[in-house]
Design a protein around this motif. Structure first.
Motif, PDB file in Angstrom:
ATOM      1  N   GLY A   1      30.124  -6.166 -11.478  1.00 54.84           N
ATOM      2  CA  GLY A   1      28.764  -6.642 -12.224  1.00 54.84           C
ATOM      3  C   GLY A   1      28.674  -8.175 -12.110  1.00 54.84           C
ATOM      4  O   GLY A   1      29.655  -8.913 -12.566  1.00 54.84           O
ATOM      5  N   GLU A   2      27.175  -8.475 -12.742  1.00 58.01           N
ATOM      6  CA  GLU A   2      26.855 -10.074 -13.443  1.00 58.01           C
ATOM      7  C   GLU A   2      26.988  -9.931 -15.178  1.00 58.01           C
ATOM      8  O   GLU A   2      26.942  -9.279 -15.712  1.00 58.01           O
ATOM      9  CB  GLU A   2      25.783 -10.613 -13.405  1.00 58.01           C
ATOM     10  CG  GLU A   2      25.847 -11.697 -13.276  1.00 58.01           C
ATOM     11  CD  GLU A   2      24.192 -12.032 -13.405  1.00 58.01           C
ATOM     12  OE1 GLU A   2      23.964 -13.811 -13.185  1.00 58.01           O
ATOM     13  OE2 GLU A   2      23.371 -11.982 -12.652  1.00 58.01           O
TER      14      GLU A   2
ATOM     15  N   LEU B   1      24.903  -9.129   0.086  1.00 58.40           N
ATOM     16  CA  LEU B   1      23.874  -7.778  -0.311  1.00 58.40           C
ATOM     17  C   LEU B   1      24.628  -6.421  -0.899  1.00 58.40           C
ATOM     18  O   LEU B   1      23.459  -5.326  -0.037  1.00 58.40           O
ATOM     19  CB  LEU B   1      22.674  -7.403   1.445  1.00 58.40           C
ATOM     20  CG  LEU B   1      22.611  -9.210   1.986  1.00 58.40           C
ATOM     21  CD1 LEU B   1      21.493  -9.255   3.081  1.00 58.40           C
ATOM     22  CD2 LEU B   1      21.552  -9.892   0.444  1.00 58.40           C
ATOM     23  N   ILE B   2      25.370  -6.536  -1.851  1.00 59.14           N
ATOM     24  CA  ILE B   2      26.056  -5.463  -2.418  1.00 59.14           C
ATOM     25  C   ILE B   2      25.338  -5.053  -3.922  1.00 59.14           C
ATOM     26  O   ILE B   2      25.935  -6.113  -4.108  1.00 59.14           O
ATOM     27  CB  ILE B   2      27.370  -5.168  -2.191  1.00 59.14           C
ATOM     28  CG1 ILE B   2      27.971  -4.895  -0.579  1.00 59.14           C
ATOM     29  CG2 ILE B   2      28.202  -3.588  -2.899  1.00 59.14           C
ATOM     30  CD1 ILE B   2      29.386  -5.172  -0.480  1.00 59.14           C
ATOM     31  N   ASP B   3      24.824  -4.495  -3.880  1.00 56.48           N
ATOM     32  CA  ASP B   3      24.128  -3.956  -5.211  1.00 56.48           C
ATOM     33  C   ASP B   3      25.457  -3.599  -6.303  1.00 56.48           C
ATOM     34  O   ASP B   3      26.248  -1.756  -5.697  1.00 56.48           O
ATOM     35  CB  ASP B   3      22.936  -3.962  -5.265  1.00 56.48           C
ATOM     36  CG  ASP B   3      21.617  -4.989  -5.166  1.00 56.48           C
ATOM     37  OD1 ASP B   3      21.829  -5.706  -4.807  1.00 56.48           O
ATOM     38  OD2 ASP B   3      20.811  -4.213  -4.126  1.00 56.48           O
ATOM     39  N   VAL B   4      25.736  -3.389  -7.460  1.00 56.04           N
ATOM     40  CA  VAL B   4      26.250  -2.637  -8.081  1.00 56.04           C
ATOM     41  C   VAL B   4      25.323  -2.385  -9.488  1.00 56.04           C
ATOM     42  O   VAL B   4      25.380  -3.279 -10.250  1.00 56.04           O
ATOM     43  CB  VAL B   4      27.849  -3.251  -8.862  1.00 56.04           C
ATOM     44  CG1 VAL B   4      28.419  -2.168  -9.844  1.00 56.04           C
ATOM     45  CG2 VAL B   4      28.204  -3.546  -7.661  1.00 56.04           C
TER      46      VAL B   4
ATOM     47  N   HIS C   1      31.435 -10.302  -8.370  1.00 58.66           N
ATOM     48  CA  HIS C   1      30.055  -9.989  -8.224  1.00 58.66           C
ATOM     49  C   HIS C   1      29.446 -11.380  -7.383  1.00 58.66           C
ATOM     50  O   HIS C   1      28.791 -10.465  -6.475  1.00 58.66           O
ATOM     51  CB  HIS C   1      29.301 -10.999  -9.520  1.00 58.66           C
ATOM     52  CG  HIS C   1      28.183 -10.930  -9.792  1.00 58.66           C
ATOM     53  ND1 HIS C   1      27.167  -9.444  -9.671  1.00 58.66           N
ATOM     54  CD2 HIS C   1      26.583 -11.394 -10.174  1.00 58.66           C
ATOM     55  CE1 HIS C   1      26.339  -9.892  -9.480  1.00 58.66           C
ATOM     56  NE2 HIS C   1      25.939 -11.341  -9.457  1.00 58.66           N
ATOM     57  N   ARG C   2      29.819 -12.663  -7.275  1.00 57.87           N
ATOM     58  CA  ARG C   2      29.631 -13.691  -6.244  1.00 57.87           C
ATOM     59  C   ARG C   2      29.148 -12.612  -4.461  1.00 57.87           C
ATOM     60  O   ARG C   2      28.437 -13.457  -3.548  1.00 57.87           O
ATOM     61  CB  ARG C   2      29.709 -14.404  -6.908  1.00 57.87           C
ATOM     62  CG  ARG C   2      29.124 -15.258  -8.001  1.00 57.87           C
ATOM     63  CD  ARG C   2      29.482 -16.818  -8.098  1.00 57.87           C
ATOM     64  NE  ARG C   2      31.191 -16.790  -8.232  1.00 57.87           N
ATOM     65  CZ  ARG C   2      31.550 -18.147  -8.980  1.00 57.87           C
ATOM     66  NH1 ARG C   2      30.909 -19.574  -8.539  1.00 57.87           N
ATOM     67  NH2 ARG C   2      32.728 -18.123  -8.644  1.00 57.87           N
ATOM     68  N   LEU C   3      30.671 -12.595  -4.677  1.00 55.61           N
ATOM     69  CA  LEU C   3      30.811 -12.257  -3.570  1.00 55.61           C
ATOM     70  C   LEU C   3      30.024 -10.928  -3.066  1.00 55.61           C
ATOM     71  O   LEU C   3      29.454 -10.726  -1.578  1.00 55.61           O
ATOM     72  CB  LEU C   3      32.114 -12.019  -2.968  1.00 55.61           C
ATOM     73  CG  LEU C   3      33.159 -10.820  -2.202  1.00 55.61           C
ATOM     74  CD1 LEU C   3      32.477 -12.321  -1.055  1.00 55.61           C
ATOM     75  CD2 LEU C   3      34.701 -10.773  -1.784  1.00 55.61           C
ATOM     76  N   LEU C   4      30.085  -9.914  -3.350  1.00 53.16           N
ATOM     77  CA  LEU C   4      29.589  -9.144  -3.034  1.00 53.16           C
ATOM     78  C   LEU C   4      27.708  -8.908  -3.076  1.00 53.16           C
ATOM     79  O   LEU C   4      27.340  -8.664  -2.505  1.00 53.16           O
ATOM     80  CB  LEU C   4      29.534  -7.476  -4.477  1.00 53.16           C
ATOM     81  CG  LEU C   4      30.653  -7.145  -5.145  1.00 53.16           C
ATOM     82  CD1 LEU C   4      30.420  -6.179  -6.158  1.00 53.16           C
ATOM     83  CD2 LEU C   4      31.009  -6.011  -3.827  1.00 53.16           C
ATOM     84  N   ASP C   5      27.342 -10.357  -4.154  1.00 51.80           N
ATOM     85  CA  ASP C   5      26.010 -11.032  -3.732  1.00 51.80           C
ATOM     86  C   ASP C   5      25.411 -11.768  -1.835  1.00 51.80           C
ATOM     87  O   ASP C   5      24.744 -11.089  -1.963  1.00 51.80           O
ATOM     88  CB  ASP C   5      25.775 -11.953  -4.981  1.00 51.80           C
ATOM     89  CG  ASP C   5      24.230 -12.107  -4.635  1.00 51.80           C
ATOM     90  OD1 ASP C   5      23.421 -10.913  -5.119  1.00 51.80           O
ATOM     91  OD2 ASP C   5      23.617 -12.960  -5.803  1.00 51.80           O
TER      92      ASP C   5
END
Length: 346
Positions: free
Chosen positions: A233-234, A214-217, A207-211
């Motif tokens: 997700g978080e 700027l990638i939302d799941v 999740h932190r890498l995607l965040d």
């Protein structure tokens, strides 16, 4: 050189077309082809043992000794026939005990249960209460539902009141030990690994890498605990606590099952996730005796017909079309992903 390049391009197109046609045939056949029955292999291990022994005798002993051994064997056979006649039995109807041998080599999904269930069904159709089933078991454990089913298949033997012996030469840990504890008798080699009565789960989270990227799941569920922890997700503290509670509940189920099968165990002292070698396992009542499966089966040859049963699954279309490489690749990928994301595994 231009000709070679053109020819290589032609071959590449030909191979690509062949692969596409192969995959299309697999897809079409999977929907239309009726399930084909497998085959059952029956091998009398006594005969293999006697053949090997006779060959060694022939090579190592002189003719006079061999002649005397042959006379003794004929005399023994004659006495057995007389004993059978006095008991109003024919040789064909001999009440001699049968020992049925089954092999279970477990992976993380307990895939071998698919063949073992067929082997057990075949054995139970002919076995008598005087007979015995020996399962040579090797497994380090895996998913809960797979090994739960495998243990249930072994319970069918106990319910039929046929003595069940489990032999462990290398490892019966976690789900593998859950299977083993169903037996009337567990035999382990001196350095076999047993135990690991615990539950493990791991889920990577990116999740932190995607965040940062700027990638939302988005994950939508109906039901408070439909999804506790996720990979993308978080994760919340509430989700973590529920996930841990699920592990504890599964561990409790595991402990109750093992203690129900082997009440002589001090389950609270044993169910720590630790493992023991064969000799130590005997001291902790995890097994009943220490010897190899070979030694146990050899000890049965004189008093029983020892018969190995093996069910062979029919070949899939992929194998018949020579696409087994892709099937093997898929299996390896499945194992890797299971290790990476496994949850509630024995």
């Amino acid at each position: 050189m231009e000709f070679l390049v053109d020819y290589a391009g032609f071959l590449l197109k030909l191979v690509s077309i062949a692969l596409v046609i192969g995959f299309l045939l697999v897809i079409l056949s999977s929907g239309k082809r009726k399930a084909q029955p497998g085959s059952l292999s029956v091998t009398k291990l006594n005969e293999s043992y006697e053949t090997m022994k006779s060959e060694l005798d022939r090579q190592l002993l002189d003719k006079k000794v061999l002649k005397n051994l042959d006379k003794e064997k004929k005399k023994k056979d004659k006495q057995e026939k007389k004993a059978l006649k006095k008991g109003h039995h024919t040789v064909e109807d001999s009440p001699k005990k049968r020992v049925y041998v089954v092999d279970f080599d477990g992976d993380i999904k307990a895939s071998a249960v698919e063949t073992m269930r067929e082997e057990i069904t075949a054995i139970l159709s002919v076995a008598k209460s005087q007979d015995e089933v020996v399962v040579r078991l090797e497994s380090g454990g895996g998913v809960v539902h797979g090994y739960g089913l495998a243990a249930s298949q072994l319970q069918r033997i106990r319910e039929a009141q046929i003595p069940l012996t489990i032999c462990v030469d290398k490892v019966a840990a976690s789900g593998g030990y859950m299977m083993a504890c169903v037996a009337d008798k567990i035999i382990a080699a001196p350095f076999a690994i047993l135990g690991s009565i615990g539950v493990v789960a791991q889920i990577p989270n990116v999740h932190r890498l995607l965040d940062k990227s700027l990638i939302d799941v988005e994950l939508h569920t109906a039901g408070r605990y439909k999804r506790t922890l996720t990979m993308l997700g978080e994760n919340t503290e509430e989700g973590r606590e529920k996930f841990k509670q699920d592990l504890e509940d599964t561990h409790g189920l595991f402990k109750r099952f093992v203690s129900g099968q082997r009440p002589q165990l001090d389950i609270e002292a044993i169910a720590t996730g630790d493992t023991w070698y064969g000799s130590e396992a005997l001291e902790n009542h995890l097994v009943d005796s220490v010897m190899t499966s070979d030694a146990y089966l050899v000890s049965q040859y004189d008093k029983a017909d020892v018969i190995q049963i093996a069910y062979k699954q029919p070949k899939g279309m992929a194998e018949r079309l020579g696409l087994s490489f892709f099937s093997a690749l898929e299996q390896k990928a499945t194992v890797w992903l299971s290790k990476l994301t496994q949850t509630r595994g024995y």
